[in-house]
Scaffold this active site. Structure first.
Site, short mmCIF file in Angstrom:
data_model
loop_
_atom_site.label_atom_id
_atom_site.label_comp_id
_atom_site.label_asym_id
_atom_site.label_seq_id
_atom_site.Cartn_x
_atom_site.Cartn_y
_atom_site.Cartn_z
N GLU A 26 15.49 -24.36 -26.57
CA GLU A 26 15.41 -23.50 -25.39
C GLU A 26 16.42 -24.00 -24.36
OE1 GLU A 26 11.54 -22.85 -23.75
OE2 GLU A 26 10.74 -22.02 -25.62
N HIS A 80 14.90 -19.37 -18.95
CA HIS A 80 14.91 -20.15 -20.17
C HIS A 80 14.96 -19.20 -21.34
CE1 HIS A 80 10.54 -19.33 -20.02
NE2 HIS A 80 10.46 -19.67 -21.29
N HIS A 82 13.99 -18.12 -25.48
CA HIS A 82 13.08 -18.22 -26.61
C HIS A 82 13.93 -17.99 -27.85
CE1 HIS A 82 9.05 -17.23 -24.32
NE2 HIS A 82 9.58 -18.40 -23.99
N ASP A 93 4.25 -21.31 -20.78
CA ASP A 93 5.02 -20.84 -19.62
C ASP A 93 4.08 -20.46 -18.48
OD1 ASP A 93 7.44 -21.11 -20.95
OD2 ASP A 93 7.45 -19.02 -21.63
ZN LIG Z 1 8.99 -19.72 -22.65
#
Ligand SMILES: [Zn+2]
Length: 137
Positions: A26, A80, A82, A93
């Site tokens: 990530e 961020h 995935h 999250d």
């Molecule tokens: Zn995430």
């Protein structure tokens, strides 16, 4: 009526570029701007180097926020990626969301993702998708 987050087109492109350049973990970073429009990206190092989680070391976070202040910018969001799942907030999250007033951008690297970049508000465990509005320079 959905809430919206305004962002410059090049910032969206840059988030995608960074996410694709690190397909195995990530990516993450901060987003800032003026007048409620995101115009600057502050990439950070994923201290967890994980494909399913991210964290930024406190010292780096401190430095990024200092740079943001020095440049007269307001903190408007974080992002961020995935790498191998849908771009909706994971339980982690949501649990760890520390910024109730900022937008959480999530980039999916799934080839079939209908919208590779989405944004959410995460507040007290509640998730609401934000409409991404491309702002002109
Ligand atoms: Zn995430």
């Amino acid at each position: 009526m959905p809430q919206e987050i305004r962002v410059r087109a090049e910032i969206v492109e840059e988030m995608l570029r960074i996410a694709r350049s690190e397909p195995r973990i990530e990516c993450c970073g901060l987003l800032a701007g003026v007048g409620g429009v995101i115009s600057k990206i502050f990439p950070a190092k994923n201290a967890l180097a994980s494909p399913t989680a991210y964290d930024v070391a406190p010292q780096e976070l401190f430095q990024l926020f200092r740079r943001m202040r020095e440049e007269g910018l307001e903190h408007l969001g974080i992002y961020h990626s995935h790498p191998s799942s849908e771009n909706v907030p994971s339980p982690r999250d949501i649990e760890l969301a520390a910024y109730p007033n900022e937008a959480y951008f999530i980039i999916s690297l799934l080839p079939a993702a209908p919208r590779p970049v989405r944004a959410f508000s995460i507040r007290d465990g509640h998730v609401q998708e934000l409409e991404i509005v491309i702002a002109n320079a």
